[in-house]
Design an enzyme around this catalytic site. Structure first.
Site, PDB file in Angstrom:
ATOM      1  N   GLU A 138       0.899  -1.175   0.129  1.00 18.26           N
ATOM      2  CA  GLU A 138       0.147  -0.026   0.052  1.00 18.26           C
ATOM      3  C   GLU A 138       0.867   1.071   0.001  1.00 18.26           C
ATOM      4  O   GLU A 138       2.070   1.038   0.338  1.00 18.26           O
ATOM      5  CB  GLU A 138      -0.736   0.093   1.266  1.00 18.26           C
ATOM      6  CG  GLU A 138      -1.792  -1.241   1.333  1.00 18.26           C
ATOM      7  CD  GLU A 138      -2.987  -1.215   2.327  1.00 18.26           C
ATOM      8  OE1 GLU A 138      -2.797  -0.297   3.237  1.00 18.26           O
ATOM      9  OE2 GLU A 138      -3.573  -2.042   2.491  1.00 18.26           O
ATOM     10  N   ALA A 172       2.709   1.236   3.396  1.00 18.36           N
ATOM     11  CA  ALA A 172       2.838  -0.128   4.156  1.00 18.36           C
ATOM     12  C   ALA A 172       3.856  -0.738   2.760  1.00 18.36           C
ATOM     13  O   ALA A 172       3.075  -1.299   2.044  1.00 18.36           O
ATOM     14  CB  ALA A 172       1.764  -0.691   4.534  1.00 18.36           C
ATOM     15  N   GLY A 173       4.943  -0.786   2.912  1.00 20.44           N
ATOM     16  CA  GLY A 173       5.802  -1.595   1.688  1.00 20.44           C
ATOM     17  C   GLY A 173       6.562  -2.549   2.901  1.00 20.44           C
ATOM     18  O   GLY A 173       5.984  -3.749   2.965  1.00 20.44           O
ATOM     19  N   ILE A 211       0.718  -2.741  -7.920  1.00 25.20           N
ATOM     20  CA  ILE A 211       0.366  -3.992  -8.296  1.00 25.20           C
ATOM     21  C   ILE A 211       0.770  -4.410  -9.673  1.00 25.20           C
ATOM     22  O   ILE A 211       0.213  -3.802 -10.524  1.00 25.20           O
ATOM     23  CB  ILE A 211      -1.035  -4.091  -7.950  1.00 25.20           C
ATOM     24  CG1 ILE A 211      -1.292  -3.756  -6.333  1.00 25.20           C
ATOM     25  CG2 ILE A 211      -1.598  -5.479  -8.142  1.00 25.20           C
ATOM     26  CD1 ILE A 211      -0.458  -4.287  -5.317  1.00 25.20           C
ATOM     27  N   GLY A 267      30.771   2.158 -25.036  1.00 27.42           N
ATOM     28  CA  GLY A 267      30.013   3.138 -25.563  1.00 27.42           C
ATOM     29  C   GLY A 267      28.831   2.257 -26.086  1.00 27.42           C
ATOM     30  O   GLY A 267      27.441   2.855 -25.678  1.00 27.42           O
ATOM     31  N   GLU A 296       9.216  -7.772  -3.812  1.00 31.01           N
ATOM     32  CA  GLU A 296       8.968  -9.102  -2.840  1.00 31.01           C
ATOM     33  C   GLU A 296       9.925  -8.982  -1.570  1.00 31.01           C
ATOM     34  O   GLU A 296      10.462  -9.791  -1.166  1.00 31.01           O
ATOM     35  CB  GLU A 296       9.093 -10.369  -3.670  1.00 31.01           C
ATOM     36  CG  GLU A 296       8.036 -10.529  -4.754  1.00 31.01           C
ATOM     37  CD  GLU A 296       7.739 -11.979  -5.030  1.00 31.01           C
ATOM     38  OE1 GLU A 296       7.857 -12.831  -4.352  1.00 31.01           O
ATOM     39  OE2 GLU A 296       7.026 -12.166  -6.046  1.00 31.01           O
TER      40      GLU A 296
HETATM   41  C1  LIG Z   1       7.577  -2.505 -10.132  1.00 30.54           C
HETATM   42  C2  LIG Z   1       7.001  -2.951  -8.896  1.00 30.54           C
HETATM   43  C3  LIG Z   1       6.428  -3.974  -8.897  1.00 30.54           C
HETATM   44  C4  LIG Z   1       5.627  -4.601  -7.421  1.00 30.54           C
HETATM   45  N1  LIG Z   1       4.684  -5.589  -7.489  1.00 30.54           N
HETATM   46  C5  LIG Z   1       3.969  -5.586  -6.292  1.00 30.54           C
HETATM   47  C6  LIG Z   1       2.969  -6.420  -6.344  1.00 30.54           C
HETATM   48  O1  LIG Z   1       2.502  -7.093  -7.397  1.00 30.54           O
HETATM   49  N2  LIG Z   1       2.001  -6.632  -5.195  1.00 30.54           N
HETATM   50  C7  LIG Z   1       2.618  -6.065  -4.047  1.00 30.54           C
HETATM   51  O2  LIG Z   1       1.919  -6.352  -2.951  1.00 30.54           O
HETATM   52  N3  LIG Z   1       3.692  -5.381  -4.067  1.00 30.54           N
HETATM   53  C8  LIG Z   1       4.355  -5.085  -5.218  1.00 30.54           C
HETATM   54  N4  LIG Z   1       5.519  -4.186  -5.142  1.00 30.54           N
HETATM   55  C9  LIG Z   1       5.777  -3.695  -4.104  1.00 30.54           C
HETATM   56  C10 LIG Z   1       7.315  -3.831  -3.219  1.00 30.54           C
HETATM   57  O3  LIG Z   1       7.290  -5.222  -2.939  1.00 30.54           O
HETATM   58  C11 LIG Z   1       7.591  -3.116  -2.331  1.00 30.54           C
HETATM   59  O4  LIG Z   1       7.993  -1.575  -3.101  1.00 30.54           O
HETATM   60  C12 LIG Z   1       8.645  -3.155  -1.569  1.00 30.54           C
HETATM   61  O5  LIG Z   1       8.424  -4.119  -0.615  1.00 30.54           O
HETATM   62  C13 LIG Z   1       9.339  -2.134  -0.690  1.00 30.54           C
HETATM   63  O6  LIG Z   1       8.581  -1.298  -0.155  1.00 30.54           O
HETATM   64  P1  LIG Z   1       8.481   0.289  -0.417  1.00 30.54           P
HETATM   65  O7  LIG Z   1       8.647   0.395  -1.931  1.00 30.54           O
HETATM   66  O8  LIG Z   1       7.367   0.793   0.541  1.00 30.54           O
HETATM   67  O9  LIG Z   1       9.879   0.489   0.357  1.00 30.54           O
HETATM   68  P2  LIG Z   1       9.891   1.209   1.847  1.00 30.54           P
HETATM   69  O10 LIG Z   1       9.571  -0.002   2.785  1.00 30.54           O
HETATM   70  O11 LIG Z   1       9.539   2.495   2.129  1.00 30.54           O
HETATM   71  O12 LIG Z   1      11.558   1.115   1.943  1.00 30.54           O
HETATM   72  C14 LIG Z   1      12.408   2.451   1.817  1.00 30.54           C
HETATM   73  C15 LIG Z   1      13.949   2.007   2.054  1.00 30.54           C
HETATM   74  O13 LIG Z   1      13.908   1.707   3.428  1.00 30.54           O
HETATM   75  C16 LIG Z   1      14.415   0.202   3.747  1.00 30.54           C
HETATM   76  N5  LIG Z   1      14.059  -0.307   4.928  1.00 30.54           N
HETATM   77  C17 LIG Z   1      12.823  -0.367   5.127  1.00 30.54           C
HETATM   78  N6  LIG Z   1      12.532  -0.992   6.323  1.00 30.54           N
HETATM   79  C18 LIG Z   1      13.840  -1.349   6.633  1.00 30.54           C
HETATM   80  C19 LIG Z   1      14.389  -2.156   7.756  1.00 30.54           C
HETATM   81  N7  LIG Z   1      13.486  -2.726   8.766  1.00 30.54           N
HETATM   82  N8  LIG Z   1      15.669  -2.559   7.659  1.00 30.54           N
HETATM   83  C20 LIG Z   1      16.315  -1.907   6.750  1.00 30.54           C
HETATM   84  N9  LIG Z   1      16.035  -1.294   5.801  1.00 30.54           N
HETATM   85  C21 LIG Z   1      14.669  -1.195   5.679  1.00 30.54           C
HETATM   86  C22 LIG Z   1      14.140  -0.518   2.502  1.00 30.54           C
HETATM   87  O14 LIG Z   1      15.090  -1.470   2.204  1.00 30.54           O
HETATM   88  C23 LIG Z   1      14.402   0.707   1.342  1.00 30.54           C
HETATM   89  O15 LIG Z   1      15.740   0.826   0.776  1.00 30.54           O
HETATM   90  C24 LIG Z   1       5.992  -3.762  -6.388  1.00 30.54           C
HETATM   91  C25 LIG Z   1       7.036  -2.690  -6.104  1.00 30.54           C
HETATM   92  C26 LIG Z   1       7.441  -2.197  -7.556  1.00 30.54           C
HETATM   93  C27 LIG Z   1       8.378  -1.050  -7.679  1.00 30.54           C
END
Ligand SMILES: Cc1cc2nc3c(=O)[nH]c(=O)nc-3n(C[C@H](O)[C@H](O)[C@H](O)COP(=O)(O)OP(=O)(O)OC[C@H]3O[C@@H](n4cnc5c(N)ncnc54)[C@H](O)[C@@H]3O)c2cc1C
Length: 388
Positions: A132, A135-136, A162, A347, A370
């Site tokens: 969301e 919520a990542g 998604i 290049g 993931e």
């Molecule tokens: C092209 C694409 C396709 C996707 N497809 C799907 C899908 O089909 N279904 C779905 O549900 N999701 C999907 N995602 C979501 C994806 O799984 C998330 O983007 C990912 O889990 C990271 O969450 P975030 O982007 O909110 O980053 P954030 O959680 O905001 O992280 C920001 C930074 O902080 C770091 N961080 C966060 N917590 C910690 C911790 N505890 N320790 C150390 N570092 C930390 C992260 O590693 C990152 O570098 C997709 C994303 C993309 C870009």
């Protein structure tokens, strides 16, 4: 020592046959569409059609539901070979596994019999909605709500990032059914865009790579479903979501291996053709050492991926560690290998006249989705320390 003791170190003949068949199809009918999908951001329909014609679009679906019933190693090989030709297309079999895994792990027989055969027949695609806007990495912080409505449920919220949103017909959705209960208050549902009203999609994200794979927000505006759409029991959703990822991180590792393999093959071909100082640049030791490092990392990533896939197939308790390790190692390796492959073309590697820059951009996502690779390290460390 008996010869069978060494079986673990080689793929079975049926796995080798799957690789050969997938490579042949992808070289002929997927690779030619890869640059176009990257340039235009269009869903690679012709590549999807090619995979469907060979029953490779959702290889993991069991025979009982009309699928080919490929095991986890064979499924990883299919995804690897598709990614070698086109990373965006490899998200079709990969996300089919991601979207359907919650059903396979915890769905009722009725749910499986209803939702899996259309995917196996290539009539419907399946996406997975966990992330969301807020919520990542902290997936237990989702706020999408599923409220009781008679004996059914009403879902409201926003899902972000998604994969294949808008193209897929079916969606696994994780939603809060018991606010305040944290991860134990989350449940899993399956939605059908042809039957359920209130589902819509955001504009396609404009991404660095995997441009042919649609990534969109999914809006749930009071989506009413019956009690039969719950996957598992109320409150089991987060556990199902995490166990799904244990299995499907293996497929992302396979995707990374495939992208890296494609880049290494293209770079190795190039350096034998390109001449400088009166000879092929492949004759320079500085170039050979780069190729050797790339091949070594690729093979290590591949072997860890297959070891994790075998654990996925057996549903071993140490799959959590192996899935995270394979995804993390293979994606880091793919980033390094594709970057070095661009370097080896000089290049030309930096231009769109060759596929290397696309492969480098595509590789980056495997370190992010993931669960980012920082999160994979959190998962691995937790597994390591909890047995102390
Ligand atoms: C092209 C694409 C396709 C996707 N497809 C799907 C899908 O089909 N279904 C779905 O549900 N999701 C999907 N995602 C979501 C994806 O799984 C998330 O983007 C990912 O889990 C990271 O969450 P975030 O982007 O909110 O980053 P954030 O959680 O905001 O992280 C920001 C930074 O902080 C770091 N961080 C966060 N917590 C910690 C911790 N505890 N320790 C150390 N570092 C930390 C992260 O590693 C990152 O570098 C997709 C994303 C993309 C870009």
């Amino acid at each position: 020592m008996a010869a069978e003791a060494f079986d673990v170190y080689q793929l079975r003949d049926e796995h080798l046959a799957v690789r050969e068949a997938t490579r042949e199809l992808c070289e002929a009918k997927v690779a030619p569409n890869a640059a176009h999908a990257d340039e235009t951001g269009e869903f690679p329909q012709a590549s999807y059609d090619a995979l469907r014609s060979a029953d490779l679009h959702a290889p993991h679906i069991p025979e009982a539901y009309g699928g080919p019933g490929a095991d986890a190693v064979a499924t990883a090989i299919v995804i690897e070979e598709v990614a070698r030709a086109c990373a965006a297309t490899s998200l079709i079999p990969a996300v089919h596994k991601l979207g359907t895994m919650p059903l396979l792990l915890a769905g009722s027989e009725e749910l499986k019999a209803r939702f899996l055969p259309p995917v196996a027949r290539g009539e419907a695609m399946f996406s997975y909605c966990l992330s969301e806007p807020e919520a990542g990495s902290d997936a237990a912080a989702i706020t999408t709500r599923a409220e009781r409505d008679g004996d059914g449920w009403v879902l409201t919220g926003v899902k972000r990032w998604i994969t294949n949103a808008g193209v897929s017909r079916f969606y696994t959705v994780f939603a809060v059914t018991e606010p305040g209960a944290g991860a134990r208050g989350i449940s899993a549902f399956v939605l059908d865009t042809e039957e359920d009203s209130g589902i819509s999609f955001g504009a396609p994200e404009r991404k660095l790579g995997i441009k042919g794979s649609p990534t969109r927000e999914v809006y749930l505006d009071g989506v009413r479903v019956g009690p039969d759409r719950l996957i598992g029991a109320p409150g089991e959703g987060f556990r199902i979501a995490m166990r799904t990822l244990d299995h499907t991180r293996v497929t992302i590792a396979a995707q990374a291996v495939g992208i890296a393999a494609g880049a290494l093959a293209a770079a190795a071909d190039y350096v034998t053709q390109r001449r400088q100082f009166g000879r092929p640049v492949a004759e320079f030791q500085g170039v050979q050492f780069m190729l050797a490092d790339m091949a070594m990392k690729l093979e290590a990533a591949r072997q860890l991926t297959y070891a994790a896939a075998a654990r996925s197939e057996r549903d071993d308790p140490d799959l959590t560690f192996f899935g995270a390790a394979a995804k993390c190692f293979a994606s880091d390796a793919a980033m390094e290998i594709t970057t070095d492959a661009v370097q080896l073309l000089g290049g030309y590697g930096y231009t769109r006249d060759f596929p290397l820059e696309r492969m480098m951009r595509d590789a980056k996502i495997t370190q992010i989705y993931e669960g980012t690779n920082q999160v994979q390290r959190v998962v691995m460390a937790r597994q390591l320390l909890r047995s102390r």
